[in-house]
Design a protein around this motif. Structure first.
Motif, PDB file in Angstrom:
ATOM      1  N   ARG A 240     -10.589  25.840 -71.756  1.00 39.81           N
ATOM      2  CA  ARG A 240     -11.591  26.889 -71.568  1.00 39.81           C
ATOM      3  C   ARG A 240     -12.555  26.539 -70.439  1.00 39.81           C
ATOM      4  O   ARG A 240     -13.240  27.400 -69.922  1.00 39.81           O
TER       5      ARG A 240
ATOM      6  N   SER B 266     -15.859  34.332 -67.305  1.00 40.76           N
ATOM      7  CA  SER B 266     -15.220  34.905 -68.492  1.00 40.76           C
ATOM      8  C   SER B 266     -14.980  36.408 -68.345  1.00 40.76           C
ATOM      9  O   SER B 266     -15.470  37.196 -69.148  1.00 40.76           O
TER      10      SER B 266
ATOM     11  N   LYS C 131      -7.784  29.521 -72.507  1.00 37.86           N
ATOM     12  CA  LYS C 131      -7.966  30.253 -73.752  1.00 37.86           C
ATOM     13  C   LYS C 131      -8.312  29.381 -74.947  1.00 37.86           C
ATOM     14  O   LYS C 131      -8.666  29.899 -75.994  1.00 37.86           O
ATOM     15  N   ASN C 132      -8.149  28.080 -74.821  1.00 35.19           N
ATOM     16  CA  ASN C 132      -8.524  27.244 -75.955  1.00 35.19           C
ATOM     17  C   ASN C 132      -8.819  25.811 -75.531  1.00 35.19           C
ATOM     18  O   ASN C 132      -8.461  25.401 -74.429  1.00 35.19           O
TER      19      ASN C 132
ATOM     20  N   TYR D 196      -2.842  30.870 -68.835  1.00 32.54           N
ATOM     21  CA  TYR D 196      -3.614  32.099 -69.074  1.00 32.54           C
ATOM     22  C   TYR D 196      -2.689  33.288 -69.322  1.00 32.54           C
ATOM     23  O   TYR D 196      -2.913  34.084 -70.229  1.00 32.54           O
TER      24      TYR D 196
END
Lengths: 465, 411
Positions: free
Chosen positions: A135, A380, A130-131, A170
């Motif tokens: 990612r 994604s 998520k970051n 996640y």
């Protein structure tokens, strides 16, 4: 094996990566199964960073972040900001390379069902960072947690996926802390998060119609406290995060004090063996490989084998390949966009150099943007339920237009400098003996070679399996 | 499969018109037959479970401060006071002029009949099916609305974007599109493309529809073109929008507005990103920004005349837990919030019956208690916009609901 006849083209199209002009389909059902248990040739030929290697990027990023935090608000922060951007850029570029390797595995493999299972299980256990550098962590996660565990027991696969750092990140497990745990009592406002526990029950094991309720979610979330990770060591079990006392999930009590990892694994093993899990996994496999509405007898057969063997996945795959309904025509499932592009690379016999030398910008034009327009942005998915299986979700006007556009424009770039194949031989290479008359006609009647190739790839005969 | 019958029926319709595609590749652009009604309806599905309690904060309820003491909320923390009881999250501050113009309102403590398992995916399916159970459901409620009205064309309703919009799936014709795709092909390639698809109704219909939409885009743009004066006004209003013109949600809103200026009466699309299990303070501002951009873009691009007869309904599969979880977020809950915007809605107020936040008032002692069925709210909105009779809404569109008294959501 049974006297059921074997069709190598169906084997390659439905259970594999699509026909290739240079790699022969597996010789028979046994060869398909043997290909799953042998050495992972494609992982060796087209390597992708595995998660333990990938963690070095996380360590680098977190160390640099510490430096940024120390210098926030001062001019000295600049070089570290720049460095953060470089670390992120390197991970992004690496990911572009892993996508190329993934497509090359599809292009070159002689054990095509292996690649299909890797996509299937990566989707079943969807995990997305998520970051920051995380990612880009999906391929390394698949390499470490999914690929090596696809042929043992479902319980082992479930455990590997559940305690993998990317999954813990996640679904917010890594920061979930028992409200009465030593860590919570030390202060700070962190506590329980039930995200992973819910999805393990709903998506990974029992299925949403399974026999669990909110209290089971809550109890499993409490049992899961302690599962966490850090960049340097990966997965760790932190006793001080764990909620004290035993937890009861589906009527069975696990753990107690002191907190240990083993009861968590026991609960996962029990969930893996549950009859609802057997049915859930059986139905998902049948839908993925055969049809949106598979023959119920096939699902029963798979669920029965799953239950009889305690979730031994090789036995379940064998059950799939030996059932006549699994070989029934027509070939109806629509390929998801990534599978469509990967199987097109295989049909076009795209040379490794071409994909491996793609720069990021070119890869964006060639793969990332088109995949988004087709409805499947690379790695994604919008939620932990992964990509849809229903054909109707893919055969949309926008999806079909985007596939058509890709099929007309990109193959000539993928085949340069050698050039596109001859259209009529390409029909044979891509579609085999099932090539429909209108597709043969279109390939010969198109005004240009790129349109001819595009029409073959865009044809339903190529897009369904 | 059971949904997306739209394209199959669309194909059947084209065939009935004698459009033999093998012989004639000529495709007519989207037609401009008189639409069955004049008002416009935009339905936005907020996927992930929006925390209605954070978006429209009941700061006047002592239970709220007690539950969310750790978080900044209410007017003292930058939320805009709406009516002395509720305050609006700063992420929607760009919409405050609409609130003051009574073009923005909310219905609090609403939900679908979905309960207890709190699965996003079943929750969304139920929201889009509009039924009390998922068993045997074949279509979505917005499609069933179209089925009940004569004179519906493919262009009457648009499902836009990448997400599957099940609420528009069903036997009534519907257009599906993702703005930004083009497909340049020689006439010969078009003919051959339709030929290779011919034996596969689903692929054939999808390609056919794509070609019609692409051919029609030009015509729609011309028919829906703004006057210079309107363009200038739109340009000024777009100054309020924060995101770049190329952001996906902006493109979708632009495209929807363009269609709704023309023959279309319904547009549906999704805004994702509401599943704030952690760091909600930060996490909620991104989707709220998208939502407010979307509404401002619709308003600017539709022009005042069309906006005036428009209702935008934004709804989510469920709300979230009243108490924060242990990671600065909230987990899946029950009662939620619906947002309404447009010239057709009665804005400037928070509708609905407030259940209170004392422990005993909560659903299962954890979630906001739903006090109204979201489907009833949608039914009343559709009744006002389309004039459809109550019996059809209660039996066909949302089978089994009882609409009861008019909640007065529209002007």
């Amino acid at each position: 094996m049974s006297a059921l006849s074997y069709d190598p083209e169906i084997a390659e199209i439905r259970f594999g990566c699509g026909l290739s002009p240079s790699v022969a389909p597996p010789a028979g059902r046994q060869a398909m199964l043997d290909g799953l248990t042998g050495p992972d040739e494609m992982a060796a030929a087209f390597p992708i960073e595995t998660f333990p290697e990938f963690r070095a990027r996380m360590v680098e990023a977190s160390e640099n972040f510490r430096e940024i935090r120390k210098r926030r608000g001062t001019p000295e922060v600049q070089p570290f900001r720049k460095r953060r951007n470089l670390i992120n850029k390197a991970a992004r570029e690496a990911m572009v390379g892993w996508q190329a390797q993934t497509f090359l595995r599809w292009t070159r493999t002689a054990q095509p069902m292996h690649e299909r299972l890797a996509f299937f299980w990566a989707d079943h256990f969807t995990a997305v960072g998520k970051n920051g550098v995380l990612r880009r962590g999906t391929s390394p996660y698949v390499e470490a947690a999914i690929r090596p565990n696809m042929t043992g027991s479902f319980a082992d696969l479930l455990i590997a996926a559940t305690i993998s750092p990317l999954m813990l990140h996640y679904l917010d497990q890594g920061i979930s802390i028992g409200p009465e745990s030593p860590r919570a009592r030390k202060g700070g406002r962190r506590g329980l998060n039930e995200n992973l526990a819910r999805e393990v029950l709903e998506l990974h094991t029992l299925g949403v119609d399974g026999p669990y309720g909110q209290e089971d979610v809550r109890q499993l979330a409490e049992l899961f406290t302690g599962l966490t990770y850090n960049p340097r060591n990966g997965f760790t079990f932190r006793k001080d995060f764990a909620e004290p006392g035993p937890e009861t999930v589906l009527g069975v009590t696990y753990g107690g004090d002191p907190a240990r990892l083993e009861p968590v694994l026991e609960a996962l093993r029990a969930l893996a063996l549950h009859p609802a899990t057997a049915r859930h996994i059986a139905a998902k496999l049948a839908v993925h490989f055969v049809a949106d509405a598979p023959d119920p007898a096939l699902v029963d057969h798979l669920a029965g084998r799953f239950a009889d063997t305690g979730g031994q996945l090789m036995a379940v795959y064998e059950a799939l390949l030996e059932h006549p309904a699994a070989w029934a025509e027509p070939l109806g499932n629509a390929k998801p966009p990534a599978d469509f592009i990967a199987s097109a690379c295989r049909a076009l016999d795209v040379p490794p150099d071409t994909l491996q030398s793609l720069e990021e910008r070119a890869a964006r034009r060639m793969f990332f943007w088109p995949l988004g327009q087709m409805g499947q942005p690379w790695q994604s998915p919008s939620g932990p339920d992964g990509w849809p299986e229903e054909d109707a979700d893919w055969i949309t006007p926008q999806g079909v237009a985007a596939r058509m556009r890709w099929a007309m424009q990109m193959p000539q770039r993928l085949c340069a400098p050698r050039g596109l194949p001859h259209p009529e031989s390409f029909v044979q290479a891509a579609l085999g003996s099932r090539a429909p008359g209108p597709v043969r006609f279109a390939a010969s009647a198109a005004e240009s070679r790129s349109e001819a190739i595009g029409l073959v790839l865009a044809s339903p005969a190529f897009q369904r399996r | 499969m059971t949904y997306r019958l739209d394209r199959r029926s669309f194909l059947a319709r084209s065939a009935a018109l004698g459009c033999s595609l093998a012989a004639s590749p000529l495709l007519t652009p989207v037609s401009f037959a008189a639409a069955p009604w004049d008002a416009r309806l935009v339905v936005i599905i907020l996927r992930g479970g929006m925390d209605g309690l954070d978006v429209v904060q009941p700061y006047g309820d002592p239970g709220f401060a007690a539950a969310r003491a750790a978080w900044p909320s209410g007017p003292e923390s930058g939320a805009a006071d709406l009516d002395g009881f509720f305050a609006l999250h700063p992420g929607l501050a760009p919409l405050l002029p609409l609130w003051r113009a009574e073009e923005l309102g909310f219905v609090h403590a609403v939900s679908t009949p979905y309960r207890d398992k709190r699965s996003h995916f079943d929750g969304q399916d139920m929201l889009e099916a509009g039924t009390a159970s998922l068993a045997g459901v074949r279509d979505g409620w917005l499609n069933r609305l179209l089925q009940a009205v004569p004179g519906v064309e493919t262009s009457t309703a648009y499902a836009i974007g990448r997400e599957d919009m099940r609420l528009l799936s069903g036997s009534a014709p519907v257009a599906n599109w993702l703005p930004g795709i083009d497909l340049e092909m020689s006439p010969q390639a078009r003919r051959l493309a339709l030929l290779v698809m011919e034996s596969d109704p689903a692929f054939h219909a999808a390609l056919n529809e794509a070609m019609m939409i692409l051919d029609g885009e030009q015509a729609v743009a011309e028919a829906g073109a703004m006057s210079a004066e309107e363009e200038a006004e739109a340009g000024m209003q777009m100054g309020m929008v924060s995101a770049g013109a190329n952001a996906a949600h902006r493109r979708i809103a632009d495209f929807a507005a363009e269609q709704l200026r023309g023959a279309s009466r319904i547009a549906a699309f999704s805004i994702n990103g509401w599943d704030t299990h952690r760091a909600q303070e930060r996490g909620l501002s991104t989707p709220l920004g998208r939502l407010s951009d979307t509404i401002l873009t619709l308003r600017a691009r539709m022009g005042a005349e069309v906006w005036d007869k428009t209702a935008v309904l934004a709804m989510t599969e469920f709300g979230r837990t009243v108490r924060p979880n242990g990671t600065g977020g909230t987990d899946h809950g029950t009662g939620g919030l619906m947002l309404m915007a447009g010239g057709a809605v009665r804005g400037g107020r928070v509708h609905g019956r407030w259940p209170g936040l004392d422990e005993a008032d909560l659903y299962q002692r954890r979630d906001l208690m739903p006090t109204a069925d979201l489907r009833v709210q949608a039914a009343w909105a559709m009744r006002g916009l389309t004039g459809l009779d109550r019996a059809t809404l209660e039996r066909a569109v949302f089978p089994g609901i009882e609409m009861g008294g008019d909640p007065g959501l529209l002007r």
